[in-house]
Design a protein around this motif. Structure first.
Motif, mmCIF file in Angstrom:
data_model
loop_
_atom_site.group_PDB
_atom_site.id
_atom_site.type_symbol
_atom_site.label_atom_id
_atom_site.label_comp_id
_atom_site.label_asym_id
_atom_site.label_seq_id
_atom_site.Cartn_x
_atom_site.Cartn_y
_atom_site.Cartn_z
ATOM 1 N N ASP A 35 0.819 -1.206 0.000
ATOM 2 C CA ASP A 35 0.000 0.000 0.000
ATOM 3 C C ASP A 35 0.858 1.263 0.000
ATOM 4 O O ASP A 35 0.521 2.251 -0.660
ATOM 5 N N PHE A 38 2.237 1.767 -3.543
ATOM 6 C CA PHE A 38 1.209 2.228 -4.469
ATOM 7 C C PHE A 38 0.860 3.695 -4.217
ATOM 8 O O PHE A 38 0.732 4.476 -5.162
ATOM 9 N N ARG A 39 0.701 4.075 -2.955
ATOM 10 C CA ARG A 39 0.347 5.464 -2.642
ATOM 11 C C ARG A 39 1.440 6.435 -3.094
ATOM 12 O O ARG A 39 1.143 7.543 -3.557
ATOM 13 N N LYS A 42 1.143 6.652 -6.935
ATOM 14 C CA LYS A 42 -0.094 7.359 -7.264
ATOM 15 C C LYS A 42 0.037 8.847 -6.953
ATOM 16 O O LYS A 42 -0.374 9.700 -7.746
ATOM 17 N N LEU A 45 2.172 10.595 -9.637
ATOM 18 C CA LEU A 45 1.462 10.757 -10.904
ATOM 19 C C LEU A 45 0.354 11.804 -10.803
ATOM 20 O O LEU A 45 0.109 12.560 -11.756
ATOM 21 N N GLU A 46 -0.315 11.873 -9.665
ATOM 22 C CA GLU A 46 -1.353 12.889 -9.491
ATOM 23 C C GLU A 46 -0.750 14.296 -9.476
ATOM 24 O O GLU A 46 -1.344 15.236 -10.001
ATOM 25 N N ASN A 49 -0.017 15.157 -12.974
ATOM 26 C CA ASN A 49 -1.232 15.491 -13.707
ATOM 27 C C ASN A 49 -1.599 16.959 -13.503
ATOM 28 O O ASN A 49 -1.928 17.673 -14.459
ATOM 29 N N VAL A 86 -3.426 3.926 -12.725
ATOM 30 C CA VAL A 86 -2.932 4.131 -11.362
ATOM 31 C C VAL A 86 -3.581 5.369 -10.753
ATOM 32 O O VAL A 86 -3.953 5.382 -9.574
ATOM 33 N N MET A 87 -3.747 6.428 -11.547
ATOM 34 C CA MET A 87 -4.393 7.631 -11.035
ATOM 35 C C MET A 87 -5.873 7.407 -10.751
ATOM 36 O O MET A 87 -6.444 7.998 -9.839
ATOM 37 N N ASN A 90 -8.119 3.052 -6.771
ATOM 38 C CA ASN A 90 -7.781 3.297 -5.368
ATOM 39 C C ASN A 90 -7.329 2.027 -4.671
ATOM 40 O O ASN A 90 -7.527 1.863 -3.465
ATOM 41 N N PRO A 92 -4.006 -1.151 -4.901
ATOM 42 C CA PRO A 92 -2.735 -1.516 -5.539
ATOM 43 C C PRO A 92 -2.956 -2.421 -6.749
ATOM 44 O O PRO A 92 -3.706 -3.397 -6.679
ATOM 45 N N LEU A 114 5.432 -1.258 -8.473
ATOM 46 C CA LEU A 114 4.036 -1.709 -8.382
ATOM 47 C C LEU A 114 3.898 -3.225 -8.506
ATOM 48 O O LEU A 114 2.795 -3.732 -8.733
#
Length: 268
Positions: A35, A38-39, A42, A45-46, A49, A86-87, A90, A92, A114
Motif C-alpha cells: 500500500d 502504491f500510494r 499514485k 502521478l497525481e 497530472n 494508477v491515477m 484506489n 494496488p 508496483l
C-alpha cells in the motif's frame, strides 16, 4: 517534444521529491509495504497530472469493480494507459508489461515498484515463466490486483478499436478464480500525442460489468475473451459519442474549433 518539455519543466519539482523513493521501492519491492508503494507512485502521478498532464477523468461504472482481488482487462491505445489507471484506481495494481518497458527510464522503476511483471511475447519459455511469477504475486498478497492488456500490443489510429484478444491472457483469472473486470480507456493517446494541444484533456474510463467466476466456470478462455472484448467495444462506442461534447465543454471551445482539434474522428 513540446509536451515532454512541458512535463520536465513543470513536473521536475515533484519528480525530484518523490521519484527517489519510487526508485528505491523498485529495487527491493519486497522490503516495503504494498500500500505504501502504491500510494507513493499514485501521489507522484497525481502531482504530475496537476502540473503537466492536465487530464480530466470522466469515470463510469466504478460500482462494477468488486471488493477484493480481481483481474482488470482492457484496451491498449497508448503507453499512458497504465499511468491513467494508477491515477484512477484506489487499490494496488500491478501490470503485465512488455520486456521493452523494463529498459525505459522512469517507466521501468514505476512498474517494478508496483509489483509488475515483464514478458517477452516472442519467447514461449519467458512467457510461461512470467505468468507463473504473476500468479505467485497474486497468491502471496490478496491486496494486489492485476491489469492485463489482452491485445498484446497497442491499437492504432484513427479509431483505436481494440484488436482481437489473446485468450491466454485470461488463464490467470480462471486458475485463481478471480473476477474479471473489462474496462475501456478512451483516447489516452492524446496525453503524449503531438497531434493534440488542448487546455484540458478529457479521458473517459468505463468499467464494465464484471465477469464473475460462477459466470465463466463453464466457458473456455476464447469465449471469456470474446465476452470481455464485446463489453469493451460497447463501452467504447458510448465514449466516442460523448467525446466531442467533452472536449468542447472542458476547453471552452466553439463548435468550429472543436471540429478542428479532433484529429481522430470515428469513420462514417
Amino acid at each position: 517534444m513540446r509536451k515532454m518539455a512541458r512535463i520536465v519543466f513543470f513536473g521536475w519539482p515533484y519528480i525530484l521529491s518523490r521519484f527517489p523513493k519510487v526508485n528505491t521501492y523498485s529495487k527491493h519491492p519486497e522490503k516495503y509495504d504494498l500500500d505504501v508503494r502504491f500510494r507513493q507512485v499514485k501521489g507522484l502521478l497525481e502531482k504530475l497530472n496537476k502540473s503537466s498532464f492536465h487530464i480530466d477523468f470522466v469515470l463510469e461504472g466504478t460500482e462494477n469493480i468488486p471488493e477484493g482481488q480481481c483481474l482488470f482487462v482492457g484496451n491498449h491505445a497508448s503507453l499512458f494507459d497504465p499511468v491513467a489507471l494508477v491515477m484512477i484506481l484506489n487499490r494496488p495494481v500491478g501490470f503485465l508489461c512488455k520486456k521493452e518497458v523494463e529498459k525505459m527510464p522512469f517507466a521501468s522503476q514505476v512498474a517494478k515498484a508496483l509489483d509488475s511483471t515483464f514478458i517477452d511475447r516472442d519467447d514461449l519459455r519467458s512467457e510461461i515463466k512470467a505468468i507463473a511469477s504473476l500468479e505467485k504475486k497474486l497468491e502471496e498478497d490478496e491486496r494486489l490486483s492485476y491489469v492485463i492488456f489482452p491485445e498484446g500490443t497497442r491499437s492504432k489510429a484513427p479509431d483505436f478499436q481494440p484488436l482481437p484478444f489473446h485468450p491466454g491472457s485470461f488463464k490467470v483469472a480462471t486458475r485463481l478464480s478471480l473476477p474479471i473486470v473489462p474496462f475501456s480507456l478512451y483516447l489516452t493517446d492524446r496525453i503524449l500525442g503531438q497531434h493534440y494541444h488542448y487546455k484540458r484533456y478529457p479521458i473517459q474510463a468505463t468499467f464494465c460489468k464484471p465477469i464473475l467466476p460462477e459466470a465463466y466456470q463453464d466457458l473456455d478462455t476464447k469465449a471469456i475473451s470474446d465476452l470481455a472484448r464485446d463489453r469493451i467495444l460497447e463501452a467504447q462506442k458510448a465514449q466516442r459519442e460523448k467525446d466531442r461534447e467533452l472536449v468542447m465543454r472542458l476547453n471552452g471551445y466553439s463548435a468550429e474549433k472543436t471540429d478542428r482539434v479532433l484529429h481522430y474522428l470515428p469513420k462514417k
